[in-house]
Design an enzyme around this catalytic site. Structure first.
Site, PDB file in Angstrom:
ATOM      1  N   LYS A   1       0.831  -1.221   0.000  1.00 14.71           N
ATOM      2  CA  LYS A   1       0.000   0.000   0.000  1.00 14.71           C
ATOM      3  C   LYS A   1       0.859   1.263   0.000  1.00 14.71           C
ATOM      4  CE  LYS A   1      -1.859   1.647   4.005  1.00 14.71           C
ATOM      5  NZ  LYS A   1      -1.660   3.076   4.279  1.00 14.71           N
ATOM      6  N   ASN A   2       1.817   1.319   0.919  1.00 19.32           N
ATOM      7  CA  ASN A   2       2.535   2.581   1.106  1.00 19.32           C
ATOM      8  C   ASN A   2       3.578   2.852   0.026  1.00 19.32           C
ATOM      9  OD1 ASN A   2       0.909   3.180   3.229  1.00 19.32           O
ATOM     10  ND2 ASN A   2       2.380   2.553   4.807  1.00 19.32           N
TER      11      ASN A   2
ATOM     12  N   ASP B   1       3.891   0.334  12.085  1.00 24.92           N
ATOM     13  CA  ASP B   1       2.673  -0.236  11.497  1.00 24.92           C
ATOM     14  C   ASP B   1       2.455  -1.696  11.896  1.00 24.92           C
ATOM     15  OD1 ASP B   1       2.225   2.194  10.369  1.00 24.92           O
ATOM     16  OD2 ASP B   1       2.909   1.650   8.362  1.00 24.92           O
TER      17      ASP B   1
ATOM     18  N   ARG C   1      -0.312  14.924  13.510  1.00 25.72           N
ATOM     19  CA  ARG C   1       0.520  14.433  12.396  1.00 25.72           C
ATOM     20  C   ARG C   1       0.839  15.615  11.477  1.00 25.72           C
ATOM     21  NH1 ARG C   1      -1.961   8.999   9.905  1.00 25.72           N
ATOM     22  NH2 ARG C   1       0.118   8.814   9.014  1.00 25.72           N
TER      23      ARG C   1
ATOM     24  N   CYS D   1      -5.234   7.978   9.464  1.00 23.92           N
ATOM     25  CA  CYS D   1      -5.485   7.402  10.788  1.00 23.92           C
ATOM     26  C   CYS D   1      -5.130   8.408  11.881  1.00 23.92           C
ATOM     27  CB  CYS D   1      -4.639   6.138  10.976  1.00 23.92           C
ATOM     28  SG  CYS D   1      -5.117   4.781   9.912  1.00 23.92           S
TER      29      CYS D   1
ATOM     30  N   ARG E   1      -9.252  -0.336   3.920  1.00 24.11           N
ATOM     31  CA  ARG E   1      -8.410   0.693   3.288  1.00 24.11           C
ATOM     32  C   ARG E   1      -7.052   0.112   2.895  1.00 24.11           C
ATOM     33  NH1 ARG E   1      -6.751   4.677   7.096  1.00 24.11           N
ATOM     34  NH2 ARG E   1      -5.255   4.903   5.439  1.00 24.11           N
TER      35      ARG E   1
HETATM   36  N1  EPU Z   1       6.376  14.198  11.262  1.00 23.52           N
HETATM   37  C1  EPU Z   1       6.585  15.516  11.585  1.00 23.52           C
HETATM   38  N2  EPU Z   1       6.560  16.431  10.556  1.00 23.52           N
HETATM   39  C2  EPU Z   1       6.347  16.086   9.276  1.00 23.52           C
HETATM   40  C3  EPU Z   1       6.138  14.726   8.952  1.00 23.52           C
HETATM   41  C4  EPU Z   1       6.156  13.796   9.972  1.00 23.52           C
HETATM   42  O1  EPU Z   1       6.784  15.857  12.748  1.00 23.52           O
HETATM   43  O2  EPU Z   1       6.345  16.965   8.411  1.00 23.52           O
HETATM   44  C5  EPU Z   1       6.402  13.193  12.333  1.00 23.52           C
HETATM   45  C6  EPU Z   1       5.052  12.475  12.462  1.00 23.52           C
HETATM   46  O3  EPU Z   1       4.160  13.191  13.280  1.00 23.52           O
HETATM   47  C7  EPU Z   1       5.453  11.147  13.033  1.00 23.52           C
HETATM   48  C8  EPU Z   1       6.824  10.898  12.411  1.00 23.52           C
HETATM   49  O4  EPU Z   1       7.300  12.158  11.961  1.00 23.52           O
HETATM   50  O5  EPU Z   1       5.590  11.255  14.416  1.00 23.52           O
HETATM   51  C9  EPU Z   1       6.834   9.945  11.234  1.00 23.52           C
HETATM   52  O6  EPU Z   1       5.870  10.344  10.272  1.00 23.52           O
HETATM   53  P1  EPU Z   1       6.012   9.987   8.726  1.00 23.52           P
HETATM   54  O7  EPU Z   1       6.006  11.252   7.957  1.00 23.52           O
HETATM   55  O8  EPU Z   1       7.154   9.054   8.544  1.00 23.52           O
HETATM   56  O9  EPU Z   1       4.661   9.205   8.461  1.00 23.52           O
HETATM   57  P2  EPU Z   1       3.655   9.387   7.271  1.00 23.52           P
HETATM   58  O10 EPU Z   1       4.365   9.674   6.007  1.00 23.52           O
HETATM   59  O11 EPU Z   1       2.568  10.306   7.669  1.00 23.52           O
HETATM   60  C10 EPU Z   1       3.734   6.895   6.535  1.00 23.52           C
HETATM   61  C11 EPU Z   1       2.728   5.785   6.348  1.00 23.52           C
HETATM   62  C12 EPU Z   1       2.218   5.322   7.699  1.00 23.52           C
HETATM   63  C13 EPU Z   1       3.399   4.885   8.564  1.00 23.52           C
HETATM   64  C14 EPU Z   1       4.462   5.988   8.622  1.00 23.52           C
HETATM   65  C15 EPU Z   1       5.719   5.555   9.353  1.00 23.52           C
HETATM   66  C16 EPU Z   1       1.724   6.266   4.238  1.00 23.52           C
HETATM   67  C17 EPU Z   1       0.552   6.738   3.483  1.00 23.52           C
HETATM   68  N3  EPU Z   1       1.628   6.274   5.558  1.00 23.52           N
HETATM   69  O12 EPU Z   1       3.034   7.940   7.188  1.00 23.52           O
HETATM   70  O13 EPU Z   1       1.407   4.190   7.420  1.00 23.52           O
HETATM   71  O14 EPU Z   1       2.950   4.628   9.869  1.00 23.52           O
HETATM   72  O15 EPU Z   1       4.823   6.406   7.289  1.00 23.52           O
HETATM   73  O16 EPU Z   1       6.285   4.449   8.756  1.00 23.52           O
HETATM   74  O17 EPU Z   1       2.709   5.858   3.664  1.00 23.52           O
HETATM   75  C18 EPU Z   1      -0.294   2.644   7.780  1.00 23.52           C
HETATM   76  O18 EPU Z   1      -0.010   2.148   6.687  1.00 23.52           O
HETATM   77  O19 EPU Z   1      -1.089   2.098   8.579  1.00 23.52           O
HETATM   78  C19 EPU Z   1       0.307   3.921   8.167  1.00 23.52           C
HETATM   79  C20 EPU Z   1      -0.162   4.663   9.137  1.00 23.52           C
END
Ligand code: EPU
Length: 456
Positions: free
Chosen positions: A49-50, A333, A149, A144, A425
């Protein structure tokens, strides 16, 4: 002259309207599991998915035709394709896992906010539209609920590339009046989404962009491989320094998404929780190493082969401590699923969340099943119990929902899981796949508030 029943699906509920009686019935979709059967046999993993979501958005960069293979058949992919269609891309499904996308006539800034808000990954439109049109206008992304976030690192990256960013009225606007110019970007936190968004934005920029403290997840490498297949010049993906030399144009390509390590990990833990034995195929065992290591520490047998891992329960599970971290650490995850397995281990385990502020909302649901868990900030103290007991529980988010499925499979009785739209999802036919390996599981539609037993 009227159909007997009009059916309208609203994502989480289905409304049936019977014109003859003028009554509206609200029905809920649920998963019902009669637990206690060890999972045995083979299970095949779908595309990740990701990785799929940013790659689909990345098609926008090509002004050409891309064929994407090994796509998971999940609601987030369906939603992404809907978003792309609404922007003027032509989308043709070739089969269940392959889609042809023609991005020649895309129009920027037109993704409907009601679709965008449903999915975190719609933030990839920011980088992709910026690269294609020099401007992105996208509704603030949903996703989620794990506490705050932010997307400040994405914004920092876009600004470093010469873009102006405004967040107003629920929308994010990113404009690069003088084009995208390569730069050095050091992320303050390791961010998967931020790393991919800057990659998308910088690929067709002028000069070279270097991302430091980049995320190293396999899906980062997959996005880089996809973009490179389209003619981009990205090196270092999979390390914490990624170099992107801007190119003028990208062309279309045929590309297959990598297997989903989180789907694989979920089934690995399900095998252990049900005292079963599963061979999980179409995986890259290297991506599963942190999960394999923790299972082995618990006394579970894990045997890796080229594209399979075999997981067998051999003896009572040992207590362990787990802390989630960015890749190659134990994935956040997989945290809720591991929370369930630790409930079934001997003794007291510590499960610490190292990525999000609040990813323990599922604990209240597990407590309904007799789990003994105390959450203190970002750590859960989990005392193993003899058995989890069946209950009616909710999927509070995607991975929490998968954890509830594992918990239900490990009980000796009938569990109903509500709010399964979260699970759908991100998991491709979880019900069908589990049924094939011996689970007594079904997806049902019942009138809201009426338990399965009564409705049937
Ligand atoms: N963060 C910040 N600022 C930013 C971006 C992130 O402070 O600008 C913080 C977040 O709040 C969090 C940490 O950095 O505490 C990591 O966030 P990240 O940006 O890595 O997560 P994401 O891109 O929002 C993706 C996956 C998530 C997965 C995370 C971590 C997708 C669509 N989502 O989220 O997947 O948990 O990376 O590996 O790719 C899932 O599939 O169930 C899921 C939640």
């Amino acid at each position: 002259m009227y159909p007997a029943v009009l059916r309208l699906s609203l994502g989480q509920v289905t409304v049936f309207y019977k014109p003859t009686t003028l009554k509206v019935f609200i029905y809920m979709e649920r998963i019902v599991i009669s637990g206690g059967h060890p999972l045995t046999g083979s299970i095949e993993i779908s595309g990740m998915k990701n990785a799929a979501l940013p790659i689909l958005m990345g098609c926008l960069l090509t002004e050409d035709v891309c064929i994407i293979e090994n796509l998971p058949d999940i609601d987030d992919v369906t939603l992404s394709l809907k978003i792309l269609k609404s922007m003027g891309l032509s989308v043709r499904k070739i089969n269940r896992t392959t889609v042809e996308i023609d991005a020649s006539y895309a129009v920027g800034g037109t993704a409907p906010i009601d679709l965008v808000r449903k999915m975190r990954a719609s933030y990839y439109l920011l980088g992709a539209e910026l690269a294609r049109f020099g401007r992105a206008y996208v509704g603030y992304p949903g996703g989620c609920d794990f506490g705050v976030r932010p997307i400040d690192q994405h914004i920092k990256g876009f600004r470093a590339l010469g873009a102006e960013v405004n967040v107003e009225g629920g929308y994010v606007e990113v404009v690069a009046p003088n084009g995208i110019r390569g730069n050095n970007i050091f992320f303050d936190v390791i961010t998967v989404g931020g790393t991919m968004n800057v990659m998308l934005a910088a690929v067709k920029g002028e000069g070279t962009t270097v991302i430091e403290n980049a995320a190293r997840e396999p899906h980062i490498v997959d996005l880089a491989n996809f973009l490179n297949t389209c003619g981009a010049k990205i090196s270092g993906a999979g390390t914490d320094t990624i170099k992107i030399k801007g190119v003028e144009k990208l062309h279309g390509c045929t590309y297959a998404i990598i297997p989903d390590m989180i789907e694989a990990g979920t089934f690995m833990l399900a095998a252990a929780a049900t005292k079963g034995s599963l061979t999980i195929s179409n995986v890259i065992p290297k991506h599963l190493e942190s999960i394999t290591a923790k299972l082995q520490e618990m006394g579970v047998e894990v045997i890796e082969d080229d594209e399979t891992v075999s997981v067998s329960y051999r003896k009572p599970l040992n207590r362990i401590n787990v802390k989630t971290m960015p890749y190659p650490g134990f994935p956040t995850d997989m945290q809720p699923q591991m929370g369930v397995l630790l409930c079934l281990a001997n003794g007291v385990s510590l499960l610490s969340e190292g990525v999000y502020d609040n990813r323990f909302r599922y604990v209240e649901e597990l407590k309904r099943m007799g789990a003994c868990i105390k959450v203190d900030g970002r750590t859960a103290v989990i005392e193993g119990v003899d058995k989890l007991s069946p209950a009616t529980i909710k999927a509070v988010d995607l991975r929490a929902g998968a954890a509830m499925v594992i918990a239900a499979l490990a009980t000796n009785g009938v569990t109903e899981i509500e709010d399964i739209y979260h699970i759908e999802r991100g998991y491709d036919d979880i019900v069908g796949k589990l049924r094939l390996v011996g689970a007594d599981i079904k997806r049902i539609t019942t009138p809201d508030g009426e338990p399965f037993a009564k409705a049937n």
